[in-house]
Design a protein around this motif. Structure first.
Motif, PDB file in Angstrom:
ATOM      1  N   LYS A 112       0.841  -1.193   0.000  1.00  0.00           N
ATOM      2  CA  LYS A 112       0.000   0.000   0.000  1.00  0.00           C
ATOM      3  C   LYS A 112       0.882   1.251   0.000  1.00  0.00           C
ATOM      4  CE  LYS A 112      -3.060   2.462   2.966  1.00  0.00           C
ATOM      5  NZ  LYS A 112      -3.110   2.785   4.347  1.00  0.00           N
ATOM      6  N   GLU A 113       0.534   2.203  -0.841  1.00  0.00           N
ATOM      7  CA  GLU A 113       1.282   3.457  -0.915  1.00  0.00           C
ATOM      8  C   GLU A 113       1.022   4.253   0.356  1.00  0.00           C
ATOM      9  OE1 GLU A 113       3.510   6.670  -2.005  1.00  0.00           O
ATOM     10  OE2 GLU A 113       3.360   4.883  -3.215  1.00  0.00           O
ATOM     11  N   THR A 114       2.089   4.620   1.050  1.00  0.00           N
ATOM     12  CA  THR A 114       1.975   5.412   2.258  1.00  0.00           C
ATOM     13  C   THR A 114       2.617   6.770   2.013  1.00  0.00           C
ATOM     14  OG1 THR A 114       2.164   3.378   3.526  1.00  0.00           O
ATOM     15  CG2 THR A 114       2.431   5.420   4.723  1.00  0.00           C
ATOM     16  N   LEU A 168       5.113  19.665   2.329  1.00  0.00           N
ATOM     17  CA  LEU A 168       6.146  18.645   2.410  1.00  0.00           C
ATOM     18  C   LEU A 168       5.491  17.300   2.150  1.00  0.00           C
ATOM     19  CD1 LEU A 168       7.879  19.753   5.737  1.00  0.00           C
ATOM     20  CD2 LEU A 168       8.694  20.176   3.427  1.00  0.00           C
ATOM     21  N   THR A 169       6.093  16.495   1.290  1.00  0.00           N
ATOM     22  CA  THR A 169       5.531  15.179   0.961  1.00  0.00           C
ATOM     23  C   THR A 169       6.638  14.131   1.001  1.00  0.00           C
ATOM     24  OG1 THR A 169       3.909  16.210  -0.504  1.00  0.00           O
ATOM     25  CG2 THR A 169       4.236  13.845  -0.759  1.00  0.00           C
ATOM     26  N   TYR A 170       6.322  12.999   1.623  1.00  0.00           N
ATOM     27  CA  TYR A 170       7.222  11.850   1.652  1.00  0.00           C
ATOM     28  C   TYR A 170       6.397  10.632   1.258  1.00  0.00           C
ATOM     29  CZ  TYR A 170      10.415   8.244   3.238  1.00  0.00           C
ATOM     30  OH  TYR A 170      11.251   7.151   3.280  1.00  0.00           O
ATOM     31  N   ARG A 171       6.930   9.848   0.327  1.00  0.00           N
ATOM     32  CA  ARG A 171       6.236   8.642  -0.138  1.00  0.00           C
ATOM     33  C   ARG A 171       7.079   7.414   0.185  1.00  0.00           C
ATOM     34  NH1 ARG A 171       5.822  12.409  -4.283  1.00  0.00           N
ATOM     35  NH2 ARG A 171       3.698  13.138  -4.613  1.00  0.00           N
ATOM     36  N   GLY A 172       6.456   6.428   0.822  1.00  0.00           N
ATOM     37  CA  GLY A 172       7.163   5.186   1.138  1.00  0.00           C
ATOM     38  C   GLY A 172       7.688   4.499  -0.105  1.00  0.00           C
ATOM     39  N   LEU A 198      10.527   9.047   9.398  1.00  0.00           N
ATOM     40  CA  LEU A 198      11.525   8.110   9.909  1.00  0.00           C
ATOM     41  C   LEU A 198      10.872   6.927  10.618  1.00  0.00           C
ATOM     42  CD1 LEU A 198      14.105  10.742  11.194  1.00  0.00           C
ATOM     43  CD2 LEU A 198      14.340   9.256   9.185  1.00  0.00           C
ATOM     44  N   ARG A 199       9.701   7.138  11.194  1.00  0.00           N
ATOM     45  CA  ARG A 199       8.957   6.004  11.770  1.00  0.00           C
ATOM     46  C   ARG A 199       8.405   5.114  10.658  1.00  0.00           C
ATOM     47  NH1 ARG A 199       7.004   9.782  15.594  1.00  0.00           N
ATOM     48  NH2 ARG A 199       5.057   9.967  14.476  1.00  0.00           N
ATOM     49  N   LEU A 200       7.962   5.742   9.569  1.00  0.00           N
ATOM     50  CA  LEU A 200       7.424   4.981   8.445  1.00  0.00           C
ATOM     51  C   LEU A 200       8.523   4.142   7.788  1.00  0.00           C
ATOM     52  CD1 LEU A 200       5.097   4.404   6.436  1.00  0.00           C
ATOM     53  CD2 LEU A 200       5.892   6.381   5.140  1.00  0.00           C
ATOM     54  N   VAL A 201       9.655   4.768   7.485  1.00  0.00           N
ATOM     55  CA  VAL A 201      10.788   4.077   6.860  1.00  0.00           C
ATOM     56  C   VAL A 201      12.047   4.484   7.629  1.00  0.00           C
ATOM     57  CG1 VAL A 201      12.125   3.732   4.751  1.00  0.00           C
ATOM     58  CG2 VAL A 201       9.665   4.145   4.596  1.00  0.00           C
ATOM     59  N   PRO A 202      12.466   3.644   8.591  1.00  0.00           N
ATOM     60  CA  PRO A 202      13.659   3.983   9.372  1.00  0.00           C
ATOM     61  C   PRO A 202      14.898   4.108   8.483  1.00  0.00           C
ATOM     62  CG  PRO A 202      12.419   2.214  10.435  1.00  0.00           C
ATOM     63  CD  PRO A 202      11.816   2.419   9.063  1.00  0.00           C
TER      64      PRO A 202
END
Length: 158
Positions: free
Chosen positions: A2-4, A28-32, A113-117
């Motif tokens: 799933k796209e986060t 600001l946007t960050y995509r997993g 950083l919690r989503l992708v360490p």
């Protein structure tokens, strides 16, 4: 997978000179699915926002100490007693110096950083799985790897 996405709207300050600055709405946007990058869209009273993409690591480090060179430089400082992060952007069309509230940027970065360490970004891309799939032998490979001419040594022993 799933796209986060982790997004945050905030107001930055575009510094035009030491005496003059204007507020700029930004996202600001960050995509997993794009784990190494952060994206910033600036809404500057034009038909389309201006977008910049650069390494998340650069922004993470820039919250604590000066870093970057070339097109994107980031460093922390204090303005009127409050912590800010300065972001200097250079492009063929011109340069911009933006001031962002350090607490808001840090809180958003913490969510990314919690989503992708840090250090696990490559796992998000599935590169190891894709490489293993590419290198896995297939039935056709088995035919090519088999010796087409059996050895004569075992038959000629008398």
């Amino acid at each position: 997978m799933k796209e986060t996405v982790v997004e945050r709207e905030l107001e930055l300050t575009l510094i035009l000179s030491p005496e003059h600055s204007i507020p700029v709405a930004a996202r600001l946007t960050y995509r997993g699915a794009d784990p190494y990058a952060v994206h910033i869209g600036f809404h500057i009273h034009s038909e389309h926002p201006v977008h910049w993409t650069f390494a998340r690591e650069l922004l993470v480090e820039g919250v604590f100490r000066p870093c970057g060179h070339g097109d994107v430089r980031v460093w922390p400082t204090k303005v009127a007693g409050r912590g800010v992060v300065l972001i200097a952007l250079s492009a063929p069309d011109g340069d911009a110096l933006l001031e962002a509230p350090a607490a808001q940027v840090s809180a958003w970065l913490e969510r990314t950083l919690r989503l992708v360490p840090p250090g696990t970004e490559g796992q998000q891309l599935g590169l190891d799985d894709g490489l293993a799939e590419l290198l896995a032998p297939t039935p056709v490979d088995e035919l090519w790897l088999r010796d087409p001419w059996p050895s004569d040594e075992s038959q000629d022993r008398e």
